[in-house]
Every structure is written in C-alpha cells, then in structure tokens.
Enzyme design. Structure first.
Site, PDB file in Angstrom:
ATOM      1  N   ASP A  66      -0.127  -6.168   0.005  1.00  0.00           N
ATOM      2  CA  ASP A  66      -1.515  -6.227  -0.864  1.00  0.00           C
ATOM      3  C   ASP A  66      -0.972  -7.676  -0.884  1.00  0.00           C
ATOM      4  OD1 ASP A  66      -3.345  -3.860   0.296  1.00  0.00           O
ATOM      5  OD2 ASP A  66      -1.939  -2.817  -1.155  1.00  0.00           O
ATOM      6  N   CYS A  72       0.764  -1.254   0.326  1.00  0.00           N
ATOM      7  CA  CYS A  72      -0.025  -0.047   0.294  1.00  0.00           C
ATOM      8  C   CYS A  72       1.135   1.370   0.071  1.00  0.00           C
ATOM      9  CB  CYS A  72      -1.182   0.036   1.347  1.00  0.00           C
ATOM     10  SG  CYS A  72      -1.790   1.448   1.379  1.00  0.00           S
TER      11      CYS A  72
END
Length: 165
Positions: A63, A56
């Site tokens: 992620d 992120c």
C-alpha cells in the site's frame, strides 16, 4: 541566536552518519528528538511524506500513501532523518491504513509530547477505493484539545478532486 551547541545535538545520532541502517520491520526506537528552541511560541511543523509504504495485513500487497504529519511542539521535536527511517520501517509491516496513521501519531506523541499533532494518510486506490485516514490529538484540558476537536470535524470539508493520485 547563534545556532545549536554540540551538547544540544548529542541525541541526534543518525543525521550526518556515514552508515545508515535501514530497519525492515516496524521499529519506533529509531526516532530521535532535539530540543525546541522556541517553546514560548506556538508554531506548526509539517512533514510531507510522499513515499510511505506499508503492507496489507491480510494479502501482503503493498500500500502506498502520502502522509502529512503536522504538529505544534512543546519541548521536544522529531529529527527528520530519524522520522524518514522510522517511516521506512513500515515497509514490511502489515497493518490497515487506519491503524498505520494512528500508530504513527501515538509513537510521535510518546516521543515528543507535542501540544498538538495530526497525521493524515492519503493512500492510493486499491480495488477502486482510496482511503484517507486522519487522526489528531491535542493536550487534554488545553486550547489544543479544542483545536483537535475542531480540526477533526472540519479537516476535509473541501476534499480535493481525485485524479487517480
């Protein structure tokens, strides 16, 4: 057809290498190609990439996603080990999901100049929401541009049941 000649593989340097260098920062230069031996035919090549990881850009949290990369080649094709190393280079790269899939598609277009390409990211939920960005491209002024428009409008008519991936 007798297979590939050594001179056809001169640009494929990562496959079979005893020393694999993993890039920990985004690096599209790791991508390699080889010649399409069937440029007279339309056919789809699909990569299923279940271990894609990026960060992120705001929080630095990891992620995770499964990426689906499909394309109809023209003259060049992406070599799979170089694609693996390229995707690995996103591991410490901070970007939003939507930007990541578009960056991947843009880099592959620049590398191969395919007739058609699509990249679909199915990211695991964060904060109770999963994000599944989809992007595609068809060569302008060809039937592939029409295919891209159709696929974009119809790519997710029957979404799967989410079971927390």
């Amino acid at each position: 057809m007798a297979g590939r000649q050594e001179k056809e593989l001169q640009n494929v340097t990562l496959l079979g290498s005893e020393q694999t260098e993993y890039k920990y920062s985004y690096d599209p230069r790791v991508l390699e190609t080889f010649d399409n031996q069937h440029p007279y035919r339309d056919y789809m090549v699909k990569f299923n990439c279940p271990e894609f990881t990026t960060l992120c850009p705001k929080t630095g949290q990891p992620d995770f996603a499964t990426l689906y990369i499909s394309y109809i080649p023209e003259q060049k094709m992406v070599e799979s080990k170089s694609l693996k190393l390229y995707l690995f280079s996103f591991r410490n790269h901070g970007d939003f999901h939507e930007d990541s899939v578009n960056t991947i598609m843009n880099d592959l277009i620049e590398l191969m100049d395919p007739r058609y390409i699509e990249v679909w990211g199915k990211f695991t939920p964060r904060g109770g929401i999963s994000i599944d960005p989809y992007c595609n491209y068809g060569k302008k002024g060809t039937k592939y541009e029409e295919i891209a428009n159709y696929r974009l409008m119809n790519h997710d008519l029957y979404p799967e049941t989410i079971t927390n991936r």
